[in-house]
Design a protein around this motif. Structure first.
Motif, PDB file in Angstrom:
ATOM      1  N   ASN A   1       8.969  -6.008  70.107  1.00 51.55           N
ATOM      2  CA  ASN A   1       7.796  -6.440  69.348  1.00 51.55           C
ATOM      3  C   ASN A   1       6.582  -5.551  69.609  1.00 51.55           C
ATOM      4  OD1 ASN A   1       5.228  -8.672  69.471  1.00 51.55           O
ATOM      5  ND2 ASN A   1       6.456  -8.592  67.601  1.00 51.55           N
ATOM      6  N   SER A   2       6.477  -5.033  70.840  1.00 46.91           N
ATOM      7  CA  SER A   2       5.287  -4.236  71.162  1.00 46.91           C
ATOM      8  C   SER A   2       5.268  -2.924  70.376  1.00 46.91           C
ATOM      9  CB  SER A   2       5.208  -3.971  72.666  1.00 46.91           C
ATOM     10  OG  SER A   2       6.253  -3.090  73.015  1.00 46.91           O
ATOM     11  N   LYS A   3       6.440  -2.500  69.886  1.00 49.54           N
ATOM     12  CA  LYS A   3       6.485  -1.240  69.110  1.00 49.54           C
ATOM     13  C   LYS A   3       6.379  -1.517  67.614  1.00 49.54           C
ATOM     14  CE  LYS A   3       8.665   1.953  72.188  1.00 49.54           C
ATOM     15  NZ  LYS A   3       9.825   1.531  72.970  1.00 49.54           N
ATOM     16  N   ASP A   4       6.397  -2.791  67.266  1.00 44.96           N
ATOM     17  CA  ASP A   4       6.362  -3.141  65.843  1.00 44.96           C
ATOM     18  C   ASP A   4       4.902  -3.151  65.371  1.00 44.96           C
ATOM     19  OD1 ASP A   4       7.230  -3.918  63.383  1.00 44.96           O
ATOM     20  OD2 ASP A   4       8.017  -5.864  63.980  1.00 44.96           O
ATOM     21  N   LEU A   5       4.692  -3.071  64.081  1.00 46.35           N
ATOM     22  CA  LEU A   5       3.337  -3.121  63.526  1.00 46.35           C
ATOM     23  C   LEU A   5       3.379  -3.838  62.189  1.00 46.35           C
ATOM     24  CD1 LEU A   5       2.372   0.384  62.135  1.00 46.35           C
ATOM     25  CD2 LEU A   5       4.592  -0.053  63.072  1.00 46.35           C
ATOM     26  N   LYS A   6       2.205  -4.098  61.638  1.00 49.52           N
ATOM     27  CA  LYS A   6       2.161  -4.917  60.419  1.00 49.52           C
ATOM     28  C   LYS A   6       2.238  -4.084  59.145  1.00 49.52           C
ATOM     29  CE  LYS A   6      -0.674  -8.597  62.435  1.00 49.52           C
ATOM     30  NZ  LYS A   6      -1.157  -8.131  63.744  1.00 49.52           N
ATOM     31  N   PHE A   7       1.724  -2.882  59.203  1.00 55.06           N
ATOM     32  CA  PHE A   7       1.469  -2.130  57.966  1.00 55.06           C
ATOM     33  C   PHE A   7       2.694  -1.365  57.441  1.00 55.06           C
ATOM     34  CE2 PHE A   7      -0.051   1.758  55.748  1.00 55.06           C
ATOM     35  CZ  PHE A   7      -0.639   1.129  54.660  1.00 55.06           C
ATOM     36  N   SER A   8       2.994  -1.617  56.178  1.00 56.64           N
ATOM     37  CA  SER A   8       4.096  -0.927  55.504  1.00 56.64           C
ATOM     38  C   SER A   8       3.547  -0.252  54.253  1.00 56.64           C
ATOM     39  CB  SER A   8       5.132  -1.950  55.048  1.00 56.64           C
ATOM     40  OG  SER A   8       5.438  -2.815  56.095  1.00 56.64           O
ATOM     41  N   VAL A   9       4.281   0.702  53.737  1.00 57.63           N
ATOM     42  CA  VAL A   9       3.835   1.295  52.473  1.00 57.63           C
ATOM     43  C   VAL A   9       4.879   1.044  51.403  1.00 57.63           C
ATOM     44  CG1 VAL A   9       2.406   3.092  53.484  1.00 57.63           C
ATOM     45  CG2 VAL A   9       4.799   3.586  52.973  1.00 57.63           C
ATOM     46  N   GLN A  10       4.393   1.031  50.168  1.00 58.76           N
ATOM     47  CA  GLN A  10       5.322   0.883  49.051  1.00 58.76           C
ATOM     48  C   GLN A  10       5.193   2.072  48.121  1.00 58.76           C
ATOM     49  OE1 GLN A  10       4.840  -1.719  45.576  1.00 58.76           O
ATOM     50  NE2 GLN A  10       6.695  -2.756  46.261  1.00 58.76           N
ATOM     51  N   ILE A  11       6.352   2.594  47.722  1.00 54.47           N
ATOM     52  CA  ILE A  11       6.313   3.722  46.785  1.00 54.47           C
ATOM     53  C   ILE A  11       7.105   3.375  45.520  1.00 54.47           C
ATOM     54  CG2 ILE A  11       6.035   5.500  48.558  1.00 54.47           C
ATOM     55  CD1 ILE A  11       9.086   6.139  48.104  1.00 54.47           C
ATOM     56  N   ALA A  12       6.817   4.117  44.473  1.00 53.75           N
ATOM     57  CA  ALA A  12       7.629   4.020  43.255  1.00 53.75           C
ATOM     58  C   ALA A  12       8.201   5.401  42.990  1.00 53.75           C
ATOM     59  CB  ALA A  12       6.766   3.582  42.078  1.00 53.75           C
ATOM     60  N   ALA A  13       9.477   5.436  42.632  1.00 55.06           N
ATOM     61  CA  ALA A  13      10.119   6.720  42.315  1.00 55.06           C
ATOM     62  C   ALA A  13      11.196   6.452  41.279  1.00 55.06           C
ATOM     63  CB  ALA A  13      10.730   7.320  43.577  1.00 55.06           C
ATOM     64  N   ASN A  14      11.447   7.453  40.439  1.00 59.34           N
ATOM     65  CA  ASN A  14      12.427   7.229  39.368  1.00 59.34           C
ATOM     66  C   ASN A  14      13.736   7.973  39.584  1.00 59.34           C
ATOM     67  OD1 ASN A  14      11.262   9.690  39.033  1.00 59.34           O
ATOM     68  ND2 ASN A  14      11.035   9.555  36.817  1.00 59.34           N
ATOM     69  N   VAL A  15      13.732   8.953  40.469  1.00 58.74           N
ATOM     70  CA  VAL A  15      14.961   9.720  40.706  1.00 58.74           C
ATOM     71  C   VAL A  15      15.097   9.975  42.208  1.00 58.74           C
ATOM     72  CG1 VAL A  15      15.265  10.950  38.513  1.00 58.74           C
ATOM     73  CG2 VAL A  15      13.574  11.766  40.144  1.00 58.74           C
ATOM     74  N   PRO A  16      16.338  10.210  42.660  1.00 60.39           N
ATOM     75  CA  PRO A  16      16.529  10.376  44.104  1.00 60.39           C
ATOM     76  C   PRO A  16      15.649  11.464  44.726  1.00 60.39           C
ATOM     77  CG  PRO A  16      18.653  10.029  43.063  1.00 60.39           C
ATOM     78  CD  PRO A  16      17.640  10.126  41.946  1.00 60.39           C
ATOM     79  N   TRP A  17      15.493  12.604  44.046  1.00 57.30           N
ATOM     80  CA  TRP A  17      14.750  13.673  44.742  1.00 57.30           C
ATOM     81  C   TRP A  17      13.311  13.264  45.030  1.00 57.30           C
ATOM     82  CZ3 TRP A  17      10.410  16.263  43.110  1.00 57.30           C
ATOM     83  CH2 TRP A  17      10.135  16.313  41.747  1.00 57.30           C
ATOM     84  N   VAL A  18      12.706  12.503  44.102  1.00 49.96           N
ATOM     85  CA  VAL A  18      11.315  12.073  44.343  1.00 49.96           C
ATOM     86  C   VAL A  18      11.283  11.086  45.518  1.00 49.96           C
ATOM     87  CG1 VAL A  18       9.307  10.886  43.373  1.00 49.96           C
ATOM     88  CG2 VAL A  18      10.614  12.449  41.942  1.00 49.96           C
ATOM     89  N   ALA A  19      12.226  10.136  45.507  1.00 47.13           N
ATOM     90  CA  ALA A  19      12.248   9.135  46.575  1.00 47.13           C
ATOM     91  C   ALA A  19      12.475   9.797  47.947  1.00 47.13           C
ATOM     92  CB  ALA A  19      13.344   8.114  46.295  1.00 47.13           C
ATOM     93  N   VAL A  20      13.410  10.735  47.973  1.00 48.76           N
ATOM     94  CA  VAL A  20      13.786  11.330  49.263  1.00 48.76           C
ATOM     95  C   VAL A  20      12.651  12.224  49.785  1.00 48.76           C
ATOM     96  CG1 VAL A  20      15.451  12.874  50.388  1.00 48.76           C
ATOM     97  CG2 VAL A  20      16.247  11.161  48.751  1.00 48.76           C
ATOM     98  N   LYS A  21      12.137  13.075  48.920  1.00 50.34           N
ATOM     99  CA  LYS A  21      11.070  13.972  49.384  1.00 50.34           C
ATOM    100  C   LYS A  21       9.811  13.184  49.751  1.00 50.34           C
ATOM    101  CE  LYS A  21      12.305  18.402  47.458  1.00 50.34           C
ATOM    102  NZ  LYS A  21      11.909  19.518  46.627  1.00 50.34           N
ATOM    103  N   THR A  22       9.502  12.165  48.965  1.00 48.44           N
ATOM    104  CA  THR A  22       8.311  11.363  49.293  1.00 48.44           C
ATOM    105  C   THR A  22       8.495  10.725  50.670  1.00 48.44           C
ATOM    106  OG1 THR A  22       8.018  10.881  46.954  1.00 48.44           O
ATOM    107  CG2 THR A  22       6.798   9.511  48.477  1.00 48.44           C
ATOM    108  N   THR A  23       9.689  10.225  50.907  1.00 51.72           N
ATOM    109  CA  THR A  23       9.946   9.588  52.200  1.00 51.72           C
ATOM    110  C   THR A  23       9.791  10.604  53.337  1.00 51.72           C
ATOM    111  OG1 THR A  23      11.473   8.097  51.124  1.00 51.72           O
ATOM    112  CG2 THR A  23      11.643   8.249  53.511  1.00 51.72           C
ATOM    113  N   GLU A  24      10.325  11.794  53.135  1.00 53.99           N
ATOM    114  CA  GLU A  24      10.197  12.805  54.190  1.00 53.99           C
ATOM    115  C   GLU A  24       8.720  13.123  54.462  1.00 53.99           C
ATOM    116  OE1 GLU A  24      12.436  16.488  53.703  1.00 53.99           O
ATOM    117  OE2 GLU A  24      11.658  17.261  55.603  1.00 53.99           O
ATOM    118  N   THR A  25       7.949  13.246  53.378  1.00 60.40           N
ATOM    119  CA  THR A  25       6.522  13.558  53.549  1.00 60.40           C
ATOM    120  C   THR A  25       5.791  12.434  54.278  1.00 60.40           C
ATOM    121  OG1 THR A  25       6.745  14.263  51.279  1.00 60.40           O
ATOM    122  CG2 THR A  25       4.603  14.561  52.242  1.00 60.40           C
TER     123      THR A  25
END
Ligand SMILES: Cc1cc2nc3c(=O)[nH]c(=O)nc-3n(C[C@H](O)[C@H](O)[C@H](O)COP(=O)(O)O)c2cc1C
Length: 719
Positions: A381-405
């Motif tokens: 729990n001490s390593k956990d945090l509250k904040f998450s992000v949400q993204i929208a992507a339409n194709v795998p390359w956008v989703a994957v590269k965005t995640t890497e960034t």
């Protein structure tokens, strides 16, 4: 498994006495433990005989405003259009952030997206002060980058007299940022600057204007802030430096991992197409996919474990409304998990400031969420945090590269969520958001790829029941997300989706009817059966790598839709058996819903208390966007968006019956005092008045039109 029923049974209705009686049911034990079996609390007040009318909030007779001749009739008010509110419209927090970080008052971006016609007027200073003098003492300006070509003002005295409007008198004329940070990041542009400046006589006899810190000493210019608006944000994390955004925009960032993975993915997709979706006329011999299969070049790293439970109510991702100051308020009131507004993958990859600004979080959001349960193997729990992000992507390359960034440049992320629910045309037609509900194999590939590059950050998905009202597809989808597509699961194993949130509506349905909690409950039950399937699969999976599966293979399941009180919340956890509930509009209408959940009781907030939340929003808004003309009016703009929901709250002390329902609208009513009546106003001019209590007079020409104008079903929505 599919059901067309609309809701699980709501808890027994209570007759409402008064708020005090409700507030008095204090207990020392946390509600999450205390309320395992929810007993509705019936105050010992004689029930009044009023029939509950569908869709109408049961206001006690003494508070109803009855027009002459209308006695005995209940006038049903206009429908509020939440679809329009949910729409991603310009201007958004993104635009605000972009302007803010462009040195304030620079060129304004063209409105993009839906509802472009929603303008708010312009509100910059009459004369722009050059950044080179904006935070320095009068005689020590920094070098102006633009030299003779600069068209900003360099004369502080002239700026103070002619360049801007006069100081505000709210907050006792004292700069709230100076009080908070010990210095004011807005410098000379602050609309409370007289509280932190003075004129001093130097040894050579010249009088110089200087800025002061909270102790009354001369503030050095580095203390005051810098040209990059980002630098000045105290208490804000996930600030990505300008040079990285420039590198992204010039395509100078390498995506080594993504590229390797995507190269493999293209080949594998082709292989899958050949062997599983053989087209007529394909000549290739049907060889076993398993024989041709090549391992991906990257295996997902071990993920940080997360936890969702009854003690972790979740604030939904909310475009425009879910800005940093609002989330901060919700965290203060007990929200345990927060999400950024949805950011589009492509603009993030192009280094667009506006989208990167959405990734910022308040420091309170990076503290661990509540955890009451017995220890869970591997969960720290001490390593956990509250904040998450949400993204929208339409194709795998956008989703994957965005995640890497995001993984590389944002140090504080609980998880990365992919939006598979956004119904707005612009997103849907591009193949992102709710379009992914009908492109399940593609979504699976996206999630596998995101997992491969996200290092220890878990990947999750937010979905709806389906695209169309006559075809619910979510249950097929959750099976795929938990176990993998049927044809590949014994080869590839699970895609590694750490959690799924199901909004109990379809794209077509929008907000027109109640969220379908029966379907959510069925889905929760279905997910429970997956663990058995998983163990029988474990023998056949080529390489069962528990290590690479998030939460040791457990996929958390969250329900979402219409949650409006602790009663709804615990009902869903106990009866629909979801791990936790995500709350959207309920949190904007009454942010203290999180406190109600924590305490396990209704809280009949007085109008004064509710106004204090607005005051907090004003302070948090100025801290995030600045106390200058621009920052103040962004705060005003988002405060008004907030008020457009906040004023929909009907104080529970005025209700004949409980629990209150988010889908009920009140007939015309008066509050228990004038302030309560004002806070119930549907007139945006009253909301502007409320904003003026904290932010001073709105500038001439300031306009505001709520997105959900009654009866305007322009239907554009995001989740
Ligand atoms: C103003 C507004 C903005 C929203 N923005 C998003 C968003 O950016 N991403 C998303 O997944 N859902 C978005 N949604 C949907 C909510 O997250 C949530 O799924 C939906 O409102 C149902 O929950 P509720 O009944 O508790 O409001 C938005 C909803 C509203 C009202």
């Amino acid at each position: 498994m599919e059901s067309q029923e609309t809701t699980t049974k709501r808890p027994q209705e209570e007759v409402n006495g008064n708020g005090d009686a409700i507030n008095d049911q204090q207990s020392q034990e946390p509600a999450s433990k205390r309320l395992r079996v929810e007993e509705p609390v019936v105050p010992d007040v004689a029930p009044q005989k009023t029939l509950r009318q569908k869709g109408v909030a049961p206001i006690k007779a003494e508070y109803l405003i009855v027009a002459p001749g209308q006695e005995g009739k209940v006038v049903i008010p206009d429908v509020v259009d939440d679809d329009a509110a949910e729409g991603r419209t310009a201007p958004t927090t993104q635009e605000a952030a972009a302007e803010e970080s462009s040195g304030k008052g620079g060129k304004r971006k063209k409105a993009k997206g839906q509802n472009k016609e929603r303008t708010f007027g312009t509100f910059s200073d009459a004369h722009r002060l050059c950044n080179s003098v904006a935070w320095t003492s009068e005689f020590s300006p920094r070098t102006c980058k633009f030299g003779d070509r600069c068209n900003g003002l360099h004369d502080i005295r002239k700026y103070l007299t002619e360049g801007r409007r006069k100081d505000l008198e709210t907050f006792g004329g004292k700069c709230p940022l100076l009080e908070k940070f010990g210095r004011c990041p807005s410098g000379w542009r602050c609309l409370f600057v007289t509280s932190h400046m003075k004129e001093v006589t130097r040894e050579d006899g010249r009088n110089e204007l200087i800025l002061l810190d909270a102790s009354g000493n001369e503030a050095t210019s580095s203390e005051n802030g810098g040209e990059d608006g980002d630098e000045i944000q105290t208490g804000v994390v996930n600030i990505v430096p300008g040079n990285i955004k420039i590198d992204l925009s010039r395509k100078r960032v390498n995506f080594e991992k993504s590229e390797k993975y995507l190269e493999w993915l293209n080949k594998d997709t082709e292989l899958t197409r050949k062997y599983f979706h053989k087209q007529k006329g394909d000549q290739d011999e049907l060889v076993d996919y398993r024989a041709a299969y090549i391992e991906p070049p990257l295996k997902p790293s071990e993920k940080r474990r997360i936890y969702f439970g009854r003690e972790t109510p979740v604030l939904a991702p909310l475009t425009t409304q879910g800005n940093l100051p609002f989330r901060r308020l919700c965290v203060e009131l007990g929200a345990q998990v927060t999400y950024s507004e949805m950011a589009l993958g492509l603009p993030l990859l192009q280094g667009q400031k506006a989208d990167w600004a959405l990734m910022k979080a308040h420091e309170s959001e990076i503290t661990p969420p509540c955890f009451d349960g017995p220890p869970i193997e591997g969960y720290d729990n001490s390593k956990d945090l509250k904040f998450s992000v949400q993204i929208a992507a339409n194709v795998p390359w956008v989703a994957v590269k965005t995640t890497e960034t995001l993984t590389r440049f944002l140090p504080h992320l609980r998880l990365i969520d992919i939006n598979c629910g956004c119904p707005i045309d612009m997103i849907y037609k591009s193949g992102a958001g709710s379009a992914l509900l009908d492109a399940q194999a593609k979504l699976e590939r996206m999630i596998r790829g995101m997992n491969a590059v996200s290092e220890d950050i878990p990947i999750t998905a937010k979905i709806r029941m389906g695209v169309r009202d006559d075809k619910f597809t979510a249950q097929k989808l959750v099976e795929r997300l938990a176990l993998g597509g049927e044809e590949l699961r014994d080869v590839l194993g699970a895609p590694g989706c750490a959690a799924v949130t199901l909004h109990g509506r379809t794209r077509q349905q929008r907000y027109k009817s109640a969220a379908n909690w029966s379907y959510i409950a069925e889905t929760a039950a279905l997910i429970k059966t997956f663990s058995e399937k998983k163990s029988s699969l474990a023998d056949t999976i080529r390489e069962t790598e528990e290590r690479t599966l998030p939460n040791g293979g457990r996929m958390y399941f969250l329900g979402n839709g219409d949650c409006y009180s602790h009663i709804d919340y615990f009902d869903h956890v106990d009866n629909a058996k979801v791990d936790s509930v995500m709350i959207g509009r309920g949190a904007i209408i009454k942010p203290w819903i999180f406190e109600e959940i924590e305490k396990g009781q209704y809280l009949d907030k007085s109008a004064t208390e509710r106004l204090q939340y607005i005051e907090k929003f004003a302070r948090y808004g100025m801290e995030a966007w600045g106390s200058d003309e621009l920052g103040l009016n962004y705060t005003r703009r988002f405060m008004l968006e907030f008020l457009s929901f906040f004023t929909r709250y009907v104080p529970i002390g005025l209700l004949e019956h409980l629990p209150p329902s988010i889908n009920e609208r009140p007939p015309a009513y008066r509050g228990r005092d004038d302030l309560e009546t004002l806070l119930a106003s549907k007139d945006y001019k009253d909301w502007i008045k409320i904003s003026e209590m904290f932010l001073g007079p709105a500038p001439p020409g300031f306009k505001f039109q709520p997105k959900h104008k009654s009866n305007s079903y322009e239907i554009e929505a995001e989740g």
